[in-house]
Design an enzyme around this catalytic site. Structure first.
Site, PDB file in Angstrom:
ATOM      1  N   CYS A   1    -127.532 -25.472   8.932  1.00 21.59           N
ATOM      2  CA  CYS A   1    -128.303 -23.983   7.591  1.00 21.59           C
ATOM      3  C   CYS A   1    -129.242 -24.412   6.767  1.00 21.59           C
ATOM      4  CB  CYS A   1    -126.837 -24.331   6.874  1.00 21.59           C
ATOM      5  SG  CYS A   1    -125.372 -24.716   6.852  1.00 21.59           S
TER       6      CYS A   1
ATOM      7  N   ARG B   1    -122.133 -36.895  10.918  1.00 23.62           N
ATOM      8  CA  ARG B   1    -121.308 -36.894  10.400  1.00 23.62           C
ATOM      9  C   ARG B   1    -119.994 -38.022  10.607  1.00 23.62           C
ATOM     10  NH1 ARG B   1    -118.115 -30.835   9.417  1.00 23.62           N
ATOM     11  NH2 ARG B   1    -120.244 -29.085  10.001  1.00 23.62           N
TER      12      ARG B   1
ATOM     13  N   GLN C   1    -123.021 -27.719  17.249  1.00 22.67           N
ATOM     14  CA  GLN C   1    -122.595 -26.662  17.120  1.00 22.67           C
ATOM     15  C   GLN C   1    -122.951 -25.642  17.113  1.00 22.67           C
ATOM     16  OE1 GLN C   1    -122.700 -27.682  12.985  1.00 22.67           O
ATOM     17  NE2 GLN C   1    -120.742 -26.675  11.830  1.00 22.67           N
TER      18      GLN C   1
ATOM     19  N   ASP D   1    -124.212 -22.881  16.218  1.00 20.19           N
ATOM     20  CA  ASP D   1    -124.422 -22.824  15.225  1.00 20.19           C
ATOM     21  C   ASP D   1    -125.001 -21.250  15.730  1.00 20.19           C
ATOM     22  OD1 ASP D   1    -123.751 -22.349  12.394  1.00 20.19           O
ATOM     23  OD2 ASP D   1    -124.946 -24.206  12.554  1.00 20.19           O
TER      24      ASP D   1
ATOM     25  N   HIS E   1    -127.025 -18.104  12.193  1.00 16.02           N
ATOM     26  CA  HIS E   1    -126.792 -17.647  10.723  1.00 16.02           C
ATOM     27  C   HIS E   1    -127.339 -16.664  10.742  1.00 16.02           C
ATOM     28  CE1 HIS E   1    -127.547 -22.004  10.238  1.00 16.02           C
ATOM     29  NE2 HIS E   1    -126.840 -21.725   9.617  1.00 16.02           N
TER      30      HIS E   1
ATOM     31  N   LYS F   1    -113.845 -16.897   4.343  1.00  8.22           N
ATOM     32  CA  LYS F   1    -114.659 -16.462   5.646  1.00  8.22           C
ATOM     33  C   LYS F   1    -112.959 -16.406   6.404  1.00  8.22           C
ATOM     34  CE  LYS F   1    -112.402 -21.330   5.609  1.00  8.22           C
ATOM     35  NZ  LYS F   1    -111.822 -22.740   5.816  1.00  8.22           N
TER      36      LYS F   1
ATOM     37  N   HIS G   1    -122.481 -17.713   8.039  1.00  6.69           N
ATOM     38  CA  HIS G   1    -122.831 -18.849   9.704  1.00  6.69           C
ATOM     39  C   HIS G   1    -121.718 -18.948  10.134  1.00  6.69           C
ATOM     40  CE1 HIS G   1    -124.379 -21.806   6.217  1.00  6.69           C
ATOM     41  NE2 HIS G   1    -123.520 -21.265   5.213  1.00  6.69           N
TER      42      HIS G   1
END
Length: 637
Positions: free
Chosen positions: A329, A358, A376, A378, A380, A459, A505
């Site tokens: 992000c 991570r 990911q 991902d 946005h 979420k 996200h």
RNA sequence: GCCAGCGUAGCUCAGUUGGUAGAGCUACUGAUUUGUAAUCAGUGGGUCGGGGGUUCGAAUCCCUCCGCUGGCUCCA
């Protein structure tokens, strides 16, 4: 006179206060034998309980899911009793029912699964004894006296409110328990201890480490066997096993938790991403790429440095602190913030297949399911407040389209504001209402997890269900009220003023590595044609036909198919066998007949063989099948 | 990170009370040239996860580190 109403509306009358069992018997002896407990005016009770006033009663039998749970709870007691007989110094804590069975947390010497035979044997004795399980109600003082030598039980009793406390006795054993339980230990007919692990008292690392012993139990041996078969099936489908057998990926000590993908694994990976891009382009997404390493000051701004630093890989370069991104992000925020945006440009849907790292605790790593480096899918989405509902609905529809391509069912869960959160009531209400409106517009049922949202916004989680009925959380749509603020993102509205965009996200695959692992287990390695690492196996009948096989392969490769020629000097039987074991969906045998006629002989993975299919027709049908990303292997040659 | 179990050839696994490491499959070589689930023969392959210790001698016993598995906790 006591009037008892049964669920079907019928009435049973008794001169005295009958025990539940008597009432069940009044229906039929056979029915009574199958009852394990009952519900009196909505409260679950033992069958031995007396019904002393007019009430409605529902019996819980061995056929009911609730009956199974009650029996498993009793099974946990039986196990505890057996363990105390073998390990008299063991101290019991709690023993609840869980999804596929039960466990008991016990403070005792560490044991291994080797001890199971002995414990099971003792349990069998207890079951055979058919000890009546009797409820006893005592005062708090009496309970404290009963458990004088049991520190955990004392702690639990002390935590209870004053009043009566129920104990359940079976032979020489009594456990603090709310109940209800089956009438006697003989009801625990088919059971098995499954595994043992460490657990902490009250789930706190600072407390004593307990032995958590898991078991499962069923009312009959057949069901137990079916369950064990299921476990075995899941074990066979294990993605690590199949990943090795099909040469898809591997792990190495030099990079714990960071998978290596082999050529065949990459073929699938690319097929997954090609599909992802196709669907996202169709939905108006653009794609970006941001660096995997960014300076500390960015992470300070995003808040990750403060909240997530322990899990980040860091480095100092030219005296400047850097961190490898644990999320995409912040990079995405920089991209949005680099120029002015008009309200007319919104919604802006920006995707990124981002590689994140991570540093997860070593103990949680688990094949591809839990790794330290992953991608990911991902995206946005930046939007105006009135676009929330449509955008989220769009994501849900996209998710549905993609999951159904894999034959994966799913359900939705909404998580709302947690205790620790940023933002004000008004913002949360708007955000949560937006998600709910989208869910309602989408029309499917959803579960609400109150207080389970992220601190920065509510979420929607999407849980898929695989071929074995196991569920996995993959997709998620999270509304973020923090980052646009922290990065001071704005767009220019119709009023020519700056406004804060709403940002979400969202991921569909989630972690591509994890989704990959799920697909391996979902399909048990038998991937649909479009996804299979090798789509067409080409088997020359003898070595003289290898050049012809190579020709066929080259032609199909040019058409975009993934092929593999088996040019070993082996028998055809052998090559067929190996191709089948490698789960190659289509096998072409190349002999003199095919070479002359310009046809192919096709064997599908299900073992069906078709001869004499013209090459061009084969190509056309296969490419069409792949284009449609079909799940079956049916062809109309 | 914690608890337990485990780590032997590319893979799956044997290895008895400590006495110089084995099998099947794979791979490679040769012969065979096969029409839809295993052709035959031969060869190669392991500092027994790393390091340290005990012992005349360690895959085996002890310590330590690493990794894996199952749970716990965690997944902001």
């Amino acid at each position: 006179m006591i009037n008892i109403t049964l669920p079907d509306g019928s009435l049973k009358q008794f001169e005295h206060a009958p025990a539940g069992f008597e009432v069940a018997q009044s229906i039929s002896e056979g029915f009574a034998r199958n009852c394990v407990a009952m519900e009196i005016d909505g409260l679950k009770r033992d069958l031995a309980a007396r019904i002393d006033s007019d009430s409605s009663v529902r019996f819980i039998t061995i056929k009911d899911e609730e009956g199974l749970e009650i029996m498993r709870h009793s099974a946990a007691h039986v196990m505890a009793q057996a363990i105390l007989r073998i390990y008299p110094d063991a101290k019991l804590t709690i023993g609840p029912v869980v999804e596929d069975g039960f466990y008991y947390d016990i403070d005792m010497e560490p044991i291994s699964e080797e001890a199971f035979d002995r414990i099971e044997a003792e349990m069998k004795k207890i079951v055979k004894e058919k000890l009546p399980i009797q409820r006893q109600e005592v005062s708090k003082a009496e309970a404290l006296a009963e458990y004088a030598g049991e520190p955990y039980k004392l702690e639990m009793i002390n935590a209870l409110e004053d009043g009566t406390i129920s104990l359940y006795r079976q032979g020489d054993f009594a456990d603090l328990c709310r109940g209800p339980h089956v009438p006697n230990t003989g009801f625990v007919k088919a059971f098995k201890l499954m595994k043992v692990s460490g657990a902490y008292w009250r789930a706190d690392q600072n407390n004593a480490q307990l032995q958590r012993i898991y078991g499962t139990a069923y009312f009959d041996k057949k069901e137990l066997k079916a369950y064990l078969t299921f476990i075995e099936e899941a074990r066979k489908r294990n993605h690590r096993r199949i990943g090795t057998a099909l040469d898809l990926f591997s792990f190495h000590d030099e990079a714990p938790g960071m998978p290596f993908f082999h050529p065949k694994g990459m073929a699938m990976w690319n097929a997954l991403l090609d599909y992802w891009r196709e669907e996202h382009r169709a939905d108006g997404y653009v794609e970006t790429k941001t660096p995997i390493m960014l300076q500390r000051k960015l992470w300070e701004r995003s808040g990750h440095w403060e909240n997530y630093r322990e899990n980040m890989y860091t480095a100092k370069i030219d005296e400047v602190d850097y961190a490898i991104k644990p999320m995409n992000c912040p990079g995405g925020m920089l991209l949005f913030g680099r120029k002015h945006h008009s309200y007319r440009d919104l919604p802006l849907r920006a995707g990124e297949i981002g590689l994140v790292h991570r540093h997860e605790l070593s103990g949680v790593l688990n094949g591809l399911f839990r790794v330290r480096a992953f991608h990911q899918d991902d995206a946005h989405i930046f939007m105006t407040p009135d676009q929330i509902q449509d955008e989220i609905l769009g994501v849900l529809k996209l998710v549905e389209r993609i999951y159904s391509t894999f034959g994966l069912g799913f359900h939705l869960e909404l998580s709302t504001r947690p205790e620790k959160s940023i933002g004000n009531d008004e913002q949360w209400a708007m955000a949560t209402n937006g998600l709910e409106a989208a869910l309602k517009a989408y029309g499917a049922e959803y579960k609400v997890n109150e207080g389970d949202g992220a601190f920065y916004g509510p979420k929607i989680d999407i849980h898929i269900k695989d071929a074995l009925g196991r569920t996995w959380q993959c997709g998620t749509v999270q509304l973020d009220m923090s980052l646009p603020e922290r990065f001071d993102l704005t767009y220019i509205g119709r009023d020519n003023e700056r406004h804060r965009p709403i940002m979400i996200h969202r991921v569909v695959y989630g972690s591509i590595e994890r989704f990959f692992g799920i697909l391996v287990e979902h399909f048990a390695g038998q991937f649909p044609l479009w996804l299979a690492p090798v789509q067409v196996g080409i088997l020359p009948i003898n070595d003289d036909l290898i050049p012809f096989a190579d020709e066929v392969s080259a032609r199909l490769e040019r058409s975009g198919l993934r092929t593999e020629v088996d040019n070993r000097s082996e028998s055809l039987n052998r090559k067929v066998r190996d191709a089948q074991l490698a789960k190659i969906p289509l096998i072409l045998t190349c002999g003199a007949k095919e070479k002359e006629a310009g046809t192919v002989s096709v064997r599908t993975l299900d073992g069906q063989v078709r001869h004499g299919i013209p090459m061009a027709l084969f190509e056309e049908k296969v490419l069409e099948h792949i284009r449609k990303r079909r799940l079956d292997l049916e062809f109309d040659w």
